[in-house]
Design a protein around this motif. Structure first.
Motif, PDB file in Angstrom:
ATOM      1  N   LYS A  95       9.135   7.837   0.011  1.00  0.00           N
ATOM      2  CA  LYS A  95       8.887   9.273   0.049  1.00  0.00           C
ATOM      3  C   LYS A  95       8.863   9.867  -1.369  1.00  0.00           C
ATOM      4  CE  LYS A  95       9.545  13.317   2.508  1.00  0.00           C
ATOM      5  NZ  LYS A  95      10.291  14.270   3.189  1.00  0.00           N
ATOM      6  N   VAL A 138      14.256   2.098   1.579  1.00  0.00           N
ATOM      7  CA  VAL A 138      12.800   1.987   1.466  1.00  0.00           C
ATOM      8  C   VAL A 138      12.157   3.333   1.800  1.00  0.00           C
ATOM      9  CG1 VAL A 138      10.739   0.881   2.417  1.00  0.00           C
ATOM     10  CG2 VAL A 138      12.753  -0.494   1.924  1.00  0.00           C
ATOM     11  N   ALA A 139      12.668   3.982   2.850  1.00  0.00           N
ATOM     12  CA  ALA A 139      12.105   5.283   3.242  1.00  0.00           C
ATOM     13  C   ALA A 139      12.270   6.286   2.113  1.00  0.00           C
ATOM     14  CB  ALA A 139      12.784   5.783   4.507  1.00  0.00           C
ATOM     15  N   ALA A 140      13.465   6.316   1.541  1.00  0.00           N
ATOM     16  CA  ALA A 140      13.735   7.288   0.471  1.00  0.00           C
ATOM     17  C   ALA A 140      12.848   7.002  -0.733  1.00  0.00           C
ATOM     18  CB  ALA A 140      15.204   7.228   0.075  1.00  0.00           C
ATOM     19  N   PHE A 141      12.717   5.716  -1.064  1.00  0.00           N
ATOM     20  CA  PHE A 141      11.886   5.395  -2.230  1.00  0.00           C
ATOM     21  C   PHE A 141      10.424   5.723  -1.963  1.00  0.00           C
ATOM     22  CE2 PHE A 141       9.099   2.448  -4.542  1.00  0.00           C
ATOM     23  CZ  PHE A 141       9.317   2.954  -5.817  1.00  0.00           C
TER      24      PHE A 141
END
Lengths: 203, 411
Positions: free
Chosen positions: A190, A185-188
């Motif tokens: 960002k 979720v963090a990667a997406f």
């Protein structure tokens, strides 16, 4: 007349009723194709994997336990097929020109390690914004994620499975589900922020 | 963005221009001389002393005492590290994500304090799910036709429905015929029929295991189920449900991770077979007697892979067979007979699952190429040798297959 459940339809198919199989394909066609499109990144490949998934469903149909639910089984097989496709694609060393280079956040010079969702653009889609344009941006943001992260993100977003169910479907420990989904979720988020920013600047 | 070479402190000039690819001959000579002189500049020949001095200055930069830490350099370095690190969710967002998932992905069902952030997670998911993409009728038709023609092709081969994978019409007819005859010819025939039925049960079981292995392999880079390849220094027949240490734990992985049911791994010819659900925290069957099928000894680097559907692969390797009588005897320190058939079918033969996913009935444990599935090639050779000297081969439980083509199953 009350609609038959997926599991009942599948059971009828296993007993030789091809019409039930067609109903299952019809029932899941859009949802599954969208899931695969997001996973593999292009429509033609998604359609190929879509067909392979339903063929695998047939070939593995004696392993399906009628007590379990059909939908997660279908999506897990689709995810496996998608993963195979991505693995082969990586072996061929194809480069997706849309994929952001170097982690995809080159435009974001802050170098922040933490993502704060309150700063991420998630408002209702702007009516003026073209749906297909938005589709492209989502694909672009997803393209920067590793296949593993993409898979868990999409399984959670499309299937809405609990962590325990994801752990069972992917055969990974519960702790790994949690940390992997957080990272995904963090990667997406960002990358979504980055592609949106790029879009605004271009406008 | 600055280049990493910018970090190099300035002030050392005069080194030869071609030093980008290494030191020039003159610089190398000066460095050697300096090292030889134990870094004492005054002991270096005067003709190259000036060059040696510059090299000494360069080397001096490597000495931490001479360098003060530049705060800006630290910042830039940390930023670089941060840029390469994977982003993480803030603590609040992470908590909201867990709460949102826990509430069945309904932001409205999360605690009020997390509501805002959970809604954002939900919105992000909607962004990903929303799409104009719809499956065309052509795609649906193509998909359906592909499966329909496969079903038709299988039916033409006598495979009735996928539920009875591996069962052919001829199998069913022969069982039905035997049952009819059995009614009039009384017990001995009935016993034969039940034996036959048991055989078909095993054939069907192995067919299910083949599918499970195919699925497992698909998820594990073509690998066959494995839980331990080292056996913890114990014989691979030391079965313990508490930990994966016997070879059977490798096969048990299929049941433990949900690819197979225990009942698919149980032969009705084994009175001690267990069925039902896998108990939490168990890695193997309760004991050796409860195991119905013997699995290729999964030791070392020479483990075979799954080659389901690939006819060209080394398919002659046996992955799974009715349980080995040789292991049962060896464990009890009884004399083994390598040609004995499995006890599962009253010693009439055994079913074997091959690496290409096919299942066949073997009337002897010896493959057409002479490979005995109960033993590794090394012991087969020993037995042949020993026969000349009237000795017998022994199985200790530490033997492993000679290579990935040596069929050798246990426990």
């Amino acid at each position: 007349m009350k609609e038959l459940t997926d599991e009942k339809l599948f059971d009828l198919f296993r007993r030789g009723d091809m019409g039930s199989y067609r109903k299952l394909i019809e029932r899941y066609k859009d949802d599954l194709l969208r899931f695969l499109f997001r996973l593999v990144g292009d429509r033609t490949a998604a359609e190929d994997v879509f067909q392979e998934t339903f063929m695998q469903i047939y070939q593995s149909c004696d392993t399906f336990d009628i007590e379990r639910r059909f939908r997660p089984w279908l999506f897990t097989i689709a995810a496996n097929k998608g993963r195979d496709y991505l693995r082969k694609k990586m072996r061929r060393q194809e480069v997706d020109l849309l994929a952001p280079i170097g982690g995809g956040d080159a435009s974001d010079g802050s170098g922040a390690m933490f993502v704060d969702l309150l700063e991420v653009e998630v408002e209702q889609p702007d009516a003026a914004m073209d749906r297909s344009e938005r589709d492209k941006l989502v694909q672009q943001a997803l393209a920067g994620l590793s296949p593993t992260l993409k898979e868990i993100l999409l399984l959670a977003y499309f299937q809405r499975l609990s962590y325990v169910q994801i752990a069972e479907e992917l055969s990974i420990p519960l702790g790994t589900v949690k940390s992997r989904l957080h990272a995904a979720v963090a990667a997406f988020a960002k990358r979504w922020q980055a592609v949106n920013k790029g879009q605004e600047e271009a406008a | 963005m600055s280049d990493p070479t910018d970090f190099l402190p300035h002030g050392v000039s005069g080194l030869s221009e071609d030093s980008s690819l290494g030191l020039s001959a003159a610089d190398s000579a000066a460095l050697d001389a300096l090292l030889e002189a134990d870094m004492q500049l005054d002991r270096v020949a005067e003709s190259i002393r000036a060059r040696a001095q510059r090299i000494g200055a360069l080397l001096g930069l490597l000495d931490a005492n001479h360098i003060t830490c530049d705060a800006a350099l630290v910042d830039v370095t940390l930023q670089r590290i941060a840029r390469h690190a994977e982003p993480m969710l803030s603590a609040d967002d992470a908590e909201a994500l867990d709460a949102w998932a826990l509430s069945g992905y309904e932001a409205s069902a999360t605690p009020t304090s997390l509501h805002d952030r959970a809604s954002r997670h939900q919105r992000l998911a909607e962004i990903v799910r929303e799409s104009d993409i719809v499956a065309t009728p052509l795609l649906v038709e193509r998909t359906f036709q592909a499966v329909a023609s496969q079903v038709a092709a299988n039916r033409a081969q006598g495979i009735i429905t996928p539920t009875s994978r591996g069962w052919r019409i001829s199998d069913l007819i022969s069982v039905a015929a035997m049952v009819l005859i059995g009614v009039s010819i009384l017990w001995p025939t009935m016993s034969y029929v039940s034996q036959k039925g048991r055989q078909f049960g095993c054939k069907s079981n192995l067919g299910s295991v083949a599918s499970a292995m195919g699925l497992y392999a698909g998820n594990h880079r073509d690998s066959l189920p494995v839980a331990t390849a080292g056996f913890g220094g114990a014989p691979w027949w030391d079965v313990s449900p508490a930990k994966p240490q016997a070879n059977s734990a490798n096969l048990f992985t299929l049941a433990r991770t949900g690819y197979s049911k225990l009942r698919d791994l149980a032969c009705s010819g084994n009175p001690n077979a267990v069925v039902g659900e896998v108990k939490q925290g168990t890695y193997d069957w309760p004991d050796l007697d409860s195991i119905s099928y013997s699995y290729q000894i999964m030791a070392g680097e020479q483990r075979p892979n799954w080659c389901g559907g690939q006819k060209a692969a080394p398919v002659s390797i046996v992955l799974l067979a009715d349980r080995s009588p040789v292991v049962l005897r060896a464990v009890r320190k009884q004399v083994i007979d390598p040609m004995e058939n499995s006890p599962n079918h009253g010693g009439t033969g055994q079913y074997a699952l091959f690496a290409d996913g096919s299942v066949s009935w073997m009337t002897t444990p010896e493959r057409p190429d002479g490979d005995n599935i109960w033993l590794p090639r090394a012991i087969e050779a020993m037995i042949q040798q020993a026969a000349k000297f009237h000795q017998s081969g022994r199985l200790e439980g530490f033997e492993i297959p000679v290579d990935a083509r040596d069929s050798f199953v246990g426990p």
